[in-house]
Design an enzyme around this catalytic site. Sequence first.
Site, PDB file in Angstrom:
ATOM      1  N   ASN A   8       0.871  -1.174   0.000  1.00  0.00           N
ATOM      2  CA  ASN A   8       0.000   0.000   0.000  1.00  0.00           C
ATOM      3  C   ASN A   8       0.907   1.223   0.000  1.00  0.00           C
ATOM      4  O   ASN A   8       1.532   1.535   1.010  1.00  0.00           O
ATOM      5  CB  ASN A   8      -0.898  -0.029   1.242  1.00  0.00           C
ATOM      6  CG  ASN A   8      -1.775   1.194   1.349  1.00  0.00           C
ATOM      7  OD1 ASN A   8      -1.821   2.026   0.443  1.00  0.00           O
ATOM      8  ND2 ASN A   8      -2.474   1.309   2.466  1.00  0.00           N
ATOM      9  N   TRP A   9       0.956   1.893  -1.157  1.00  0.00           N
ATOM     10  CA  TRP A   9       1.874   3.038  -1.271  1.00  0.00           C
ATOM     11  C   TRP A   9       1.279   4.322  -0.700  1.00  0.00           C
ATOM     12  O   TRP A   9       1.930   5.358  -0.696  1.00  0.00           O
ATOM     13  CB  TRP A   9       2.296   3.228  -2.738  1.00  0.00           C
ATOM     14  CG  TRP A   9       3.293   2.199  -3.197  1.00  0.00           C
ATOM     15  CD1 TRP A   9       3.905   1.257  -2.425  1.00  0.00           C
ATOM     16  CD2 TRP A   9       3.792   2.016  -4.526  1.00  0.00           C
ATOM     17  NE1 TRP A   9       4.774   0.500  -3.194  1.00  0.00           N
ATOM     18  CE2 TRP A   9       4.720   0.948  -4.484  1.00  0.00           C
ATOM     19  CE3 TRP A   9       3.560   2.648  -5.743  1.00  0.00           C
ATOM     20  CZ2 TRP A   9       5.403   0.498  -5.618  1.00  0.00           C
ATOM     21  CZ3 TRP A   9       4.246   2.201  -6.877  1.00  0.00           C
ATOM     22  CH2 TRP A   9       5.159   1.141  -6.813  1.00  0.00           C
ATOM     23  N   LYS A  10       0.025   4.267  -0.267  1.00  0.00           N
ATOM     24  CA  LYS A  10      -0.613   5.435   0.364  1.00  0.00           C
ATOM     25  C   LYS A  10      -0.394   6.672  -0.508  1.00  0.00           C
ATOM     26  O   LYS A  10      -0.456   6.570  -1.727  1.00  0.00           O
ATOM     27  CB  LYS A  10      -0.100   5.592   1.806  1.00  0.00           C
ATOM     28  CG  LYS A  10      -0.261   4.280   2.589  1.00  0.00           C
ATOM     29  CD  LYS A  10       0.006   4.394   4.066  1.00  0.00           C
ATOM     30  CE  LYS A  10      -0.176   3.022   4.712  1.00  0.00           C
ATOM     31  NZ  LYS A  10      -0.044   3.060   6.169  1.00  0.00           N
ATOM     32  N   HIS A  97      -9.520   0.507   5.260  1.00  0.00           N
ATOM     33  CA  HIS A  97      -8.189   0.796   5.818  1.00  0.00           C
ATOM     34  C   HIS A  97      -8.314   1.748   7.004  1.00  0.00           C
ATOM     35  O   HIS A  97      -9.146   2.643   7.006  1.00  0.00           O
ATOM     36  CB  HIS A  97      -7.276   1.396   4.745  1.00  0.00           C
ATOM     37  CG  HIS A  97      -5.848   1.425   5.196  1.00  0.00           C
ATOM     38  ND1 HIS A  97      -5.356   2.434   5.994  1.00  0.00           N
ATOM     39  CD2 HIS A  97      -4.846   0.546   5.022  1.00  0.00           C
ATOM     40  CE1 HIS A  97      -4.084   2.172   6.270  1.00  0.00           C
ATOM     41  NE2 HIS A  97      -3.747   1.027   5.695  1.00  0.00           N
ATOM     42  N   GLU A  99      -6.678   4.220   7.948  1.00  0.00           N
ATOM     43  CA  GLU A  99      -6.564   5.662   7.673  1.00  0.00           C
ATOM     44  C   GLU A  99      -7.862   6.209   7.083  1.00  0.00           C
ATOM     45  O   GLU A  99      -8.220   7.359   7.312  1.00  0.00           O
ATOM     46  CB  GLU A  99      -5.354   5.914   6.764  1.00  0.00           C
ATOM     47  CG  GLU A  99      -4.064   5.732   7.559  1.00  0.00           C
ATOM     48  CD  GLU A  99      -2.918   5.103   6.806  1.00  0.00           C
ATOM     49  OE1 GLU A  99      -2.907   5.172   5.565  1.00  0.00           O
ATOM     50  OE2 GLU A  99      -2.031   4.535   7.478  1.00  0.00           O
ATOM     51  N   GLU A 170      -4.975  -5.360  10.417  1.00  0.00           N
ATOM     52  CA  GLU A 170      -3.954  -4.342  10.639  1.00  0.00           C
ATOM     53  C   GLU A 170      -4.253  -3.625  11.962  1.00  0.00           C
ATOM     54  O   GLU A 170      -5.054  -2.682  11.985  1.00  0.00           O
ATOM     55  CB  GLU A 170      -3.968  -3.308   9.504  1.00  0.00           C
ATOM     56  CG  GLU A 170      -3.652  -3.888   8.138  1.00  0.00           C
ATOM     57  CD  GLU A 170      -3.142  -2.808   7.181  1.00  0.00           C
ATOM     58  OE1 GLU A 170      -2.073  -3.022   6.606  1.00  0.00           O
ATOM     59  OE2 GLU A 170      -3.784  -1.762   7.032  1.00  0.00           O
ATOM     60  N   GLY A 176       2.757   1.997  10.809  1.00  0.00           N
ATOM     61  CA  GLY A 176       3.671   3.128  10.685  1.00  0.00           C
ATOM     62  C   GLY A 176       4.401   3.472  11.956  1.00  0.00           C
ATOM     63  O   GLY A 176       5.031   4.519  12.060  1.00  0.00           O
ATOM     64  N   SER A 215       3.808  -2.455  10.212  1.00  0.00           N
ATOM     65  CA  SER A 215       5.261  -2.476  10.422  1.00  0.00           C
ATOM     66  C   SER A 215       5.919  -3.776   9.955  1.00  0.00           C
ATOM     67  O   SER A 215       6.887  -4.248  10.568  1.00  0.00           O
ATOM     68  CB  SER A 215       5.605  -2.173  11.879  1.00  0.00           C
ATOM     69  OG  SER A 215       5.166  -0.859  12.224  1.00  0.00           O
ATOM     70  N   GLY A 236       3.104  -1.110   4.209  1.00  0.00           N
ATOM     71  CA  GLY A 236       3.141   0.308   3.892  1.00  0.00           C
ATOM     72  C   GLY A 236       4.572   0.771   3.658  1.00  0.00           C
ATOM     73  O   GLY A 236       5.147   0.582   2.583  1.00  0.00           O
ATOM     74  N   GLY A 237       5.181   1.351   4.689  1.00  0.00           N
ATOM     75  CA  GLY A 237       6.492   1.991   4.549  1.00  0.00           C
ATOM     76  C   GLY A 237       7.546   1.151   3.848  1.00  0.00           C
ATOM     77  O   GLY A 237       8.244   1.639   2.945  1.00  0.00           O
TER      78      GLY A 237
HETATM   79  P1  13P Z   1       3.220   0.196   7.650  1.00  0.00           P
HETATM   80  O1  13P Z   1       3.766  -1.054   6.981  1.00  0.00           O
HETATM   81  O2  13P Z   1       3.941   1.446   7.218  1.00  0.00           O
HETATM   82  O3  13P Z   1       3.109   0.018   9.115  1.00  0.00           O
HETATM   83  O4  13P Z   1       1.722   0.391   7.086  1.00  0.00           O
HETATM   84  C1  13P Z   1       0.830  -0.686   7.130  1.00  0.00           C
HETATM   85  C2  13P Z   1      -0.369  -0.331   6.363  1.00  0.00           C
HETATM   86  O5  13P Z   1      -1.145   0.531   6.748  1.00  0.00           O
HETATM   87  C3  13P Z   1      -0.608  -1.028   5.088  1.00  0.00           C
HETATM   88  O6  13P Z   1      -1.889  -0.802   4.611  1.00  0.00           O
END
Ligand code: 13P
Length: 251
Positions: A8-10, A97, A99, A170, A176, A215, A236-237
């Site tokens: 997920n590149w957000k 998600h 967020e 998640e 994050g 993470s 994510g990251g």
């Molecule tokens: P991180 O891997 O940066 O913790 O993010 C997880 C995430 O929200 C994937 O959708």
Amino acid sequence: MKKLMAANWKMFKTWDEASSTAQELVDLAAAKLPDDREVLVFPPFTALKAVADVFASKSGFSAGGQDYYIEEEGAFTGEIAPKMLLDVGGTYGLTGHSERRHVLGEDDEYIADKTSYGLANGLKVVFCIGEKIEERKGGRVEEVLERQMRIGLKDVPKDIAPENLSVAYEPVWAIGTGEVAGPEEIMEAHAFTRKILISIFGEKANEMRILYGGSVKPGNCNEIIALDNVDGVLVGGASLLSESFSQIVLA
Ligand code: 13P
């Protein structure tokens, strides 16, 4: 069942950045990708076609939209329809998600509408659930996950093909933050998620993939992916750099 290794590149990456990261990922991982692995990237809308074009001729690589709206077209400023994702090569959609729940204010009912609408309109869906830290500390993890699933999946047809719906667990406190959930926490939450999915969809829920997100890094993904009921990851990251995401994909 193929393990789903999802990125997920957000709100990161321009067209050029997305295109080159996708190409590097293919160069690093395509030749070594085991048959039982599928790679999925959710770029921002503006870079979806760039990524889908790179993946077009590669088996085992897919792209999807981080969000979509619940109408085919119309006066919905700023929104994107499932058919628009499909039009540029996106085959998956992401719903629920944290967020979108906690930053953009989406509730369980709207997420339910979105999940069933995407499935009915040709997308495969990755539906996310997860508790906040105060809910975990208050002993409410199962209550929260069950509510999110029972409402979020209530309109999904019972005859759905199981490969079309995946659930991503998640925990909000692990996203994050660098604070990954421990193996026991992940196994408990995934076993509970499987139990609820079976109660909703019957035995075919054993064929639905349950991903862990929060993470995930090259250094912890081997342990996570080997746990019971972990059928993939949502990253994510650590998915933003091709080197680290390719290590995760091949873990
Ligand atoms: P991180 O891997 O940066 O913790 O993010 C997880 C995430 O929200 C994937 O959708």
